[in-house]
Write a protein that holds these residues in place. Structure first.
Motif, mmCIF file in Angstrom:
data_model
loop_
_atom_site.group_PDB
_atom_site.id
_atom_site.type_symbol
_atom_site.label_atom_id
_atom_site.label_comp_id
_atom_site.label_asym_id
_atom_site.label_seq_id
_atom_site.Cartn_x
_atom_site.Cartn_y
_atom_site.Cartn_z
ATOM 1 N N ILE A 1 0.948 -1.153 -0.064
ATOM 2 C CA ILE A 1 -0.026 0.034 0.127
ATOM 3 C C ILE A 1 0.997 1.305 -0.063
ATOM 4 O O ILE A 1 1.913 1.190 0.510
ATOM 5 C CB ILE A 1 -1.102 0.115 1.199
ATOM 6 C CG1 ILE A 1 -0.211 0.084 2.485
ATOM 7 C CG2 ILE A 1 -2.012 -1.119 1.281
ATOM 8 C CD1 ILE A 1 -1.096 0.098 3.741
ATOM 9 N N LYS A 2 0.228 2.394 -0.445
ATOM 10 C CA LYS A 2 0.977 3.500 -0.490
ATOM 11 C C LYS A 2 1.177 4.448 0.750
ATOM 12 O O LYS A 2 1.738 5.276 1.146
ATOM 13 C CB LYS A 2 0.623 4.226 -1.629
ATOM 14 C CG LYS A 2 1.180 3.939 -3.150
ATOM 15 C CD LYS A 2 2.838 3.901 -3.480
ATOM 16 C CE LYS A 2 3.315 5.537 -3.240
ATOM 17 N NZ LYS A 2 4.694 5.764 -3.518
ATOM 18 N N SER A 3 -0.142 4.391 1.388
ATOM 19 C CA SER A 3 -0.382 5.218 2.410
ATOM 20 C C SER A 3 -1.727 4.408 3.568
ATOM 21 O O SER A 3 -2.390 3.582 3.106
ATOM 22 C CB SER A 3 -1.155 6.482 2.326
ATOM 23 O OG SER A 3 -1.466 7.167 3.349
ATOM 24 N N ASP A 4 -1.447 4.691 4.939
ATOM 25 C CA ASP A 4 -2.432 4.090 5.830
ATOM 26 C C ASP A 4 -2.850 5.189 6.770
ATOM 27 O O ASP A 4 -1.974 5.850 7.265
ATOM 28 C CB ASP A 4 -1.907 2.806 6.295
ATOM 29 C CG ASP A 4 -3.148 1.942 6.804
ATOM 30 O OD1 ASP A 4 -4.355 2.484 6.681
ATOM 31 O OD2 ASP A 4 -2.722 0.947 7.420
ATOM 32 N N THR A 5 -4.141 5.147 7.187
ATOM 33 C CA THR A 5 -4.405 6.057 8.379
ATOM 34 C C THR A 5 -5.004 5.199 9.514
ATOM 35 O O THR A 5 -5.958 4.438 9.052
ATOM 36 C CB THR A 5 -5.282 7.146 7.831
ATOM 37 O OG1 THR A 5 -4.734 8.040 6.740
ATOM 38 C CG2 THR A 5 -6.107 7.919 8.947
ATOM 39 N N ILE A 6 -4.376 5.310 10.704
ATOM 40 C CA ILE A 6 -5.066 4.711 11.886
ATOM 41 C C ILE A 6 -5.760 5.583 12.873
ATOM 42 O O ILE A 6 -4.687 6.688 12.880
ATOM 43 C CB ILE A 6 -3.991 3.673 12.262
ATOM 44 C CG1 ILE A 6 -2.976 4.306 12.975
ATOM 45 C CG2 ILE A 6 -3.542 2.546 11.326
ATOM 46 C CD1 ILE A 6 -1.809 3.558 13.680
ATOM 47 N N THR A 7 -6.415 5.296 13.689
ATOM 48 C CA THR A 7 -6.623 6.181 14.755
ATOM 49 C C THR A 7 -5.738 5.413 16.038
ATOM 50 O O THR A 7 -5.811 4.253 16.411
ATOM 51 C CB THR A 7 -8.125 5.774 15.307
ATOM 52 O OG1 THR A 7 -8.870 6.476 14.305
ATOM 53 C CG2 THR A 7 -8.448 6.614 16.452
ATOM 54 N N ALA A 8 -4.809 6.339 16.495
ATOM 55 C CA ALA A 8 -3.882 5.715 17.377
ATOM 56 C C ALA A 8 -4.245 6.472 18.992
ATOM 57 O O ALA A 8 -5.081 7.377 18.961
ATOM 58 C CB ALA A 8 -2.614 6.426 17.354
ATOM 59 N N THR A 9 -3.864 5.349 19.888
ATOM 60 C CA THR A 9 -4.182 5.745 21.229
ATOM 61 C C THR A 9 -2.880 5.809 21.901
ATOM 62 O O THR A 9 -2.155 5.120 21.736
ATOM 63 C CB THR A 9 -4.981 4.686 21.934
ATOM 64 O OG1 THR A 9 -6.118 4.368 21.437
ATOM 65 C CG2 THR A 9 -5.281 4.867 23.626
ATOM 66 N N LEU A 10 -2.603 7.140 22.569
ATOM 67 C CA LEU A 10 -1.072 7.314 22.983
ATOM 68 C C LEU A 10 -1.279 8.426 24.299
ATOM 69 O O LEU A 10 -2.264 8.843 24.306
ATOM 70 C CB LEU A 10 -0.332 7.961 21.707
ATOM 71 C CG LEU A 10 -0.839 9.114 21.044
ATOM 72 C CD1 LEU A 10 -0.600 10.807 21.969
ATOM 73 C CD2 LEU A 10 -0.221 9.472 19.666
ATOM 74 N N ARG A 11 -0.056 8.274 24.798
ATOM 75 C CA ARG A 11 0.053 9.325 25.802
ATOM 76 C C ARG A 11 1.502 9.580 25.989
ATOM 77 O O ARG A 11 2.457 8.869 25.468
ATOM 78 C CB ARG A 11 -0.449 8.737 27.224
ATOM 79 C CG ARG A 11 0.262 7.550 27.704
ATOM 80 C CD ARG A 11 -0.249 6.978 29.147
ATOM 81 N NE ARG A 11 0.431 5.624 29.479
ATOM 82 C CZ ARG A 11 -0.075 4.876 30.512
ATOM 83 N NH1 ARG A 11 -1.069 5.079 31.115
ATOM 84 N NH2 ARG A 11 0.351 3.675 30.767
#
Length: 364
Positions: free
Chosen positions: A306-316
């Motif tokens: 794939i060329k690109s990917d978007t994810i919803t990230a959980t971070l702190r």
């Protein structure tokens, strides 16, 4: 040159030798990485010009400086019976007062040595992706005054203007991260940067790998060889930064370079919006789901699937008091994979934006 010829000259050196001792505790012989502002490529001490007795004394001085952590002066011979000459060695301290190198000058006992070279030091933690700097480094090299104990690569690399061996250095990092070599593996490169106080500098970087029970490290010397250097012109890195800033100045997002193999974020080209602007100085912690999703996305983009990917990230971030945050992360490939030549994509852009409110209390 014969002893008779030497005796008719002032044997005092014009410059200091800069000697790295980064592999000393692993039994690796110290080597010369510069004479004055002239770089050397990990050259053995016995290959330096001059009488054998002087080279033997220099080796002794280096060992004593490393052992004592303080300056050492040792008389030497080889310039005739009536010539009083000594070798002076001063330590180059790394983080936590460990000796990373030694500067040595040889001259008449009545002579005054020139000022030592300006040499900074660092230790890069490969697993944690943070850097510790030795005394004086942040002020002398980067022009920073905040006395931070550690810094991220993004905080440092944003000052780089030109790094011709960047790709080779990334491969060096990859190899160390993959345990492909042991302690002592060397690497050297020239870096042009503009410090936080606006000074253009040319830096000669000399590093060795280090494997410890605490993890994998890179230990390095950063020698300021700017004197006599002509001002450098606008570089591709500077142009890319300016173009990125212009292209994204209206977008509520931050943009950085990410290494797809290691996951290391090297430099923020555009500062992320609050509260994610902390990423410029502190690496975030991702939850388990995000860690796996990010790794899968990197692998897919690296392979060219794939060329690109978007994810919803959980971070702190450190100090967030368990307050997790949501963010949209988009990773986009730079370049194309070539399966016929077994070439994968190495570098990508990572974009963070659309900050959401913290997760509901009690969710974690």
């Amino acid at each position: 040159m014969s002893d008779k010829e030497v005796g008719n000259l002032d044997p005092s050196w014009d410059d200091w030798l800069v000697i790295e001792t980064l592999g000393f505790t692993d039994g690796i012989e110290p080597t010369v990485v510069a004479r004055g502002d002239q770089k050397r490529q990990f050259t053995r001490l016995n290959r330096q010009p001059g009488p054998v007795k002087v080279k033997e004394t220099v080796s002794k001085v280096v060992a004593e400086v490393v052992a004592k952590g303080e300056p050492v002066v040792e008389p030497t011979s080889g310039f005739g019976p009536d010539v009083g000459v000594a070798a002076c060695g001063v330590p180059i301290f790394g983080p936590e007062a460990v000796v990373y190198g030694v500067q040595v000058w040889v001259g008449l006992v009545t002579a005054t040595p020139p000022p030592p070279e300006s040499v900074g030091t660092f230790e890069f933690d490969v697993e944690r992706q943070v850097t510790k700097h030795g005394p004086g480094h942040d002020e002398q090299i980067l022009g920073l005054q905040d006395d931070s104990d550690t810094r991220t690569l993004q905080e440092i690399w944003k000052h780089f203007d030109r790094f011709d061996d960047e790709e080779a250095y990334r491969e060096y990092l990859d190899s160390l991260a993959a345990d492909e070599f042991e302690s002592g593996h060397e690497f050297a490169a020239e870096i042009y940067l503009t410090s936080a106080d606006g000074v253009h500098r040319r830096i000669q970087m000399s590093v060795r790998s280090k494997k410890t029970t605490a993890g994998r490290r890179i230990l390095g010397l950063l020698h300021d060889t700017t004197e006599g250097e002509k001002p450098h012109s606008m570089s591709d890195r500077q142009i890319a930064r300016a173009a990125t800033q212009l292209a994204a100045q209206d977008a509520d997002s931050g943009i950085a370079q990410i290494d797809l193999n290691t996951g290391i974020v090297f430099e923020w080209l555009k500062t992320p919006p609050a509260p994610f602007d902390q990423w410029e100085k502190q690496n975030p912690e991702f939850d388990i789901r995000t860690t796996k999703t990010l790794a899968d996305a990197r692998a897919a983009i690296q392979s060219g699937s794939i060329k690109s990917d978007t994810i919803t990230a959980t971070l702190r971030f450190p100090g967030d008091d368990d307050s997790w945050k949501l963010a949209d992360l988009t990773i986009s490939a730079i370049g194309e994979a070539d399966h016929q030549q077994e070439r994968t994509i190495r570098v990508a852009m990572i974009q963070i934006g659309h900050p959401c409110s913290s997760l509901p209390a009690g969710m974690w």
